[in-house]
Design a protein around this motif. Structure first.
Motif, PDB file in Angstrom:
ATOM      1  N   VAL A 104      76.676  53.883  80.932  1.00  0.00           N
ATOM      2  CA  VAL A 104      77.061  53.832  79.521  1.00  0.00           C
ATOM      3  C   VAL A 104      78.440  54.449  79.323  1.00  0.00           C
ATOM      4  N   ARG A 105      79.303  53.723  78.596  1.00  0.00           N
ATOM      5  CA  ARG A 105      80.541  54.302  78.065  1.00  0.00           C
ATOM      6  C   ARG A 105      80.374  54.366  76.554  1.00  0.00           C
ATOM      7  N   GLY A 106      80.507  55.557  76.002  1.00  0.00           N
ATOM      8  CA  GLY A 106      80.192  55.774  74.603  1.00  0.00           C
ATOM      9  C   GLY A 106      78.911  56.585  74.526  1.00  0.00           C
ATOM     10  N   VAL A 107      78.344  56.672  73.330  1.00  0.00           N
ATOM     11  CA  VAL A 107      77.137  57.475  73.117  1.00  0.00           C
ATOM     12  C   VAL A 107      76.017  56.582  72.602  1.00  0.00           C
ATOM     13  N   LEU A 108      74.891  56.607  73.292  1.00  0.00           N
ATOM     14  CA  LEU A 108      73.735  55.832  72.846  1.00  0.00           C
ATOM     15  C   LEU A 108      73.114  56.486  71.611  1.00  0.00           C
ATOM     16  N   PRO A 109      73.112  55.803  70.470  1.00  0.00           N
ATOM     17  CA  PRO A 109      72.454  56.375  69.288  1.00  0.00           C
ATOM     18  C   PRO A 109      70.941  56.274  69.404  1.00  0.00           C
ATOM     19  N   GLN A 110      70.242  57.130  68.706  1.00  0.00           N
ATOM     20  CA  GLN A 110      68.779  57.125  68.776  1.00  0.00           C
ATOM     21  C   GLN A 110      68.187  55.831  68.209  1.00  0.00           C
ATOM     22  N   ASN A 111      68.872  55.237  67.257  1.00  0.00           N
ATOM     23  CA  ASN A 111      68.345  54.013  66.630  1.00  0.00           C
ATOM     24  C   ASN A 111      69.055  52.765  67.143  1.00  0.00           C
ATOM     25  N   ILE A 112      69.405  52.763  68.425  1.00  0.00           N
ATOM     26  CA  ILE A 112      70.129  51.622  68.977  1.00  0.00           C
ATOM     27  C   ILE A 112      69.312  50.337  68.869  1.00  0.00           C
ATOM     28  N   GLY A 113      67.998  50.453  68.797  1.00  0.00           N
ATOM     29  CA  GLY A 113      67.153  49.269  68.683  1.00  0.00           C
ATOM     30  C   GLY A 113      67.261  48.565  67.342  1.00  0.00           C
ATOM     31  N   TYR A 114      67.889  49.215  66.364  1.00  0.00           N
ATOM     32  CA  TYR A 114      68.102  48.567  65.067  1.00  0.00           C
ATOM     33  C   TYR A 114      69.362  47.716  65.188  1.00  0.00           C
ATOM     34  N   SER A 115      69.248  46.652  65.975  1.00  0.00           N
ATOM     35  CA  SER A 115      70.404  45.842  66.351  1.00  0.00           C
ATOM     36  C   SER A 115      70.062  44.360  66.304  1.00  0.00           C
ATOM     37  N   LEU A 116      71.089  43.558  66.151  1.00  0.00           N
ATOM     38  CA  LEU A 116      70.969  42.104  66.216  1.00  0.00           C
ATOM     39  C   LEU A 116      72.045  41.561  67.144  1.00  0.00           C
ATOM     40  N   ALA A 117      71.709  40.506  67.869  1.00  0.00           N
ATOM     41  CA  ALA A 117      72.683  39.839  68.719  1.00  0.00           C
ATOM     42  C   ALA A 117      73.319  38.686  67.947  1.00  0.00           C
ATOM     43  N   VAL A 118      74.641  38.569  68.037  1.00  0.00           N
ATOM     44  CA  VAL A 118      75.363  37.423  67.480  1.00  0.00           C
ATOM     45  C   VAL A 118      76.082  36.764  68.645  1.00  0.00           C
ATOM     46  N   VAL A 119      75.586  35.609  69.068  1.00  0.00           N
ATOM     47  CA  VAL A 119      76.074  34.973  70.287  1.00  0.00           C
ATOM     48  C   VAL A 119      76.427  33.516  70.022  1.00  0.00           C
ATOM     49  N   GLY A 120      77.151  32.911  70.973  1.00  0.00           N
ATOM     50  CA  GLY A 120      77.505  31.513  70.798  1.00  0.00           C
ATOM     51  C   GLY A 120      78.595  31.068  71.743  1.00  0.00           C
ATOM     52  N   SER A 121      79.253  29.990  71.384  1.00  0.00           N
ATOM     53  CA  SER A 121      80.219  29.320  72.247  1.00  0.00           C
ATOM     54  C   SER A 121      81.423  30.207  72.575  1.00  0.00           C
ATOM     55  N   ARG A 122      81.933  30.033  73.787  1.00  0.00           N
ATOM     56  CA  ARG A 122      83.194  30.685  74.142  1.00  0.00           C
ATOM     57  C   ARG A 122      84.388  29.932  73.551  1.00  0.00           C
ATOM     58  N   MET A 183      89.391  39.776  80.946  1.00  0.00           N
ATOM     59  CA  MET A 183      90.543  40.642  80.718  1.00  0.00           C
ATOM     60  C   MET A 183      91.232  40.331  79.399  1.00  0.00           C
ATOM     61  N   SER A 184      91.043  39.121  78.895  1.00  0.00           N
ATOM     62  CA  SER A 184      91.644  38.759  77.608  1.00  0.00           C
ATOM     63  C   SER A 184      91.117  39.631  76.470  1.00  0.00           C
ATOM     64  N   ASN A 185      89.971  40.277  76.690  1.00  0.00           N
ATOM     65  CA  ASN A 185      89.376  41.135  75.666  1.00  0.00           C
ATOM     66  C   ASN A 185      89.535  42.620  75.983  1.00  0.00           C
ATOM     67  N   GLU A 186      90.492  42.941  76.839  1.00  0.00           N
ATOM     68  CA  GLU A 186      90.657  44.328  77.285  1.00  0.00           C
ATOM     69  C   GLU A 186      90.868  45.288  76.111  1.00  0.00           C
ATOM     70  N   GLN A 187      91.752  44.931  75.178  1.00  0.00           N
ATOM     71  CA  GLN A 187      92.006  45.813  74.042  1.00  0.00           C
ATOM     72  C   GLN A 187      90.754  45.994  73.177  1.00  0.00           C
ATOM     73  N   LEU A 188      90.000  44.920  73.029  1.00  0.00           N
ATOM     74  CA  LEU A 188      88.746  44.994  72.276  1.00  0.00           C
ATOM     75  C   LEU A 188      87.771  45.950  72.952  1.00  0.00           C
ATOM     76  N   PHE A 189      87.642  45.851  74.276  1.00  0.00           N
ATOM     77  CA  PHE A 189      86.738  46.728  75.011  1.00  0.00           C
ATOM     78  C   PHE A 189      87.154  48.190  74.882  1.00  0.00           C
ATOM     79  N   GLU A 190      88.471  48.441  74.912  1.00  0.00           N
ATOM     80  CA  GLU A 190      88.962  49.810  74.780  1.00  0.00           C
ATOM     81  C   GLU A 190      88.558  50.395  73.433  1.00  0.00           C
ATOM     82  N   LYS A 191      88.657  49.593  72.375  1.00  0.00           N
ATOM     83  CA  LYS A 191      88.252  50.052  71.048  1.00  0.00           C
ATOM     84  C   LYS A 191      86.753  50.320  71.002  1.00  0.00           C
ATOM     85  N   ILE A 192      85.980  49.413  71.624  1.00  0.00           N
ATOM     86  CA  ILE A 192      84.522  49.574  71.602  1.00  0.00           C
ATOM     87  C   ILE A 192      84.100  50.806  72.405  1.00  0.00           C
ATOM     88  N   ALA A 193      84.809  51.081  73.509  1.00  0.00           N
ATOM     89  CA  ALA A 193      84.483  52.255  74.318  1.00  0.00           C
ATOM     90  C   ALA A 193      84.686  53.544  73.531  1.00  0.00           C
TER      91      ALA A 193
END
Length: 248
Positions: A104-122, A183-193
């Protein structure tokens, strides 16, 4: 500081060709990860393991470098969470073949299960990009966390929407956390981390492989309470994730 048992589990996790189900079987038989690492070939054969698995284990445990793995964990400021830890996400305990270890990079919150996936085409349409972004914004403003795999297209738009609305978002990687893929999402990953979570079951040095993606999808569906599919083909990984979610 990591305990000897956790270090032993990390060691087992980086042995090539030895999956989590085999590791789980061995730990149940020998009592601990430390004891498993001390097992000899004859001990493994006595359990009925196939000869090729026995050989992979014996040769693999001495050829891999757990010290290098620990250095990467420290270098990339990762946390190791095992299935026995209280902070291990409870929803993942309920899936088929739950990971024995999570990086894990970041901190796992206790309520991480209160989540939804938003997925789809590249390669979504502009409408699909905007819809993914808007859905993620609306959900995070209502307190939901957004989970997906951090790929281009819908994944990236949803992550960005969550960040822009001040919410938290989770990327479940199909590689080790010493890599950013794509790698095209490197900056996004840095923000999420920094403000969200990067999570993987794979060793730190595991490169991004296509074969890892279907396995990664079970974690996306398992961690979330639902899956929103935006612009995906019938045979896409997004629908695989959605089908996995219906089997929970």
């Amino acid at each position: 500081m990591l305990s000897n048992e956790v270090k032993s589990l990390i060691h087992l996790n980086i042995i090539p060709g030895i999956g989590s189900q085999t590791v789980r079987t061995l730990i149940n038989a020998f009592g601990s990860a430390e004891q498993v690492l001390g097992a000899q070939k004859s001990d493994l054969k006595a359990l009925g393991l196939a000869s090729d698995i026995c050989q992979k284990f014996i040769s693999g445990k001495s050829s891999v470098s757990v010290e290098q793995e620990l250095e990467l964990i420290e270098k990339f400021d990762c946390q190791v969470v095992t299935i026995d830890d209280a902070m291990y996400p409870q929803p993942l305990r309920q899936i088929c073949d739950p990971p024995l270890i999570l990086y894990v990079r970041g901190v796992l919150p206790q309520n991480i299960g209160y989540s939804l996936a938003v997925v789809g085409s590249r390669r979504p349409t502009r409408f699909g990009e905007r819809l993914s972004y808007d859905i993620a914004c609306a959900l995070t403003r209502s307190g939901w966390k957004i989970v997906n795999g951090g790929l281009d297209g819908v994944d990236a738009c949803a992550h960005q929407g969550a960040l822009d609305s001040g919410g938290r978002t989770v990327v479940i990687m199909g590689c080790g956390l010493s890599f950013f893929y794509p790698m095209s999402n490197e900056q996004l990953f840095e923000k999420i981390a920094t403000s969200g979570i990067l999570l993987s079951e794979y060793p730190m040095a595991m490169p991004p492989l296509g074969a890892n993606i279907p396995r990664r999808n079970r974690l996306i569906s398992g961690l979330t309470l639902g899956v929103v599919v935006v612009e995906a083909t019938e045979r896409s990984g997004s629908f695989v994730t959605a089908r996995l979610a219906t089997r929970r």
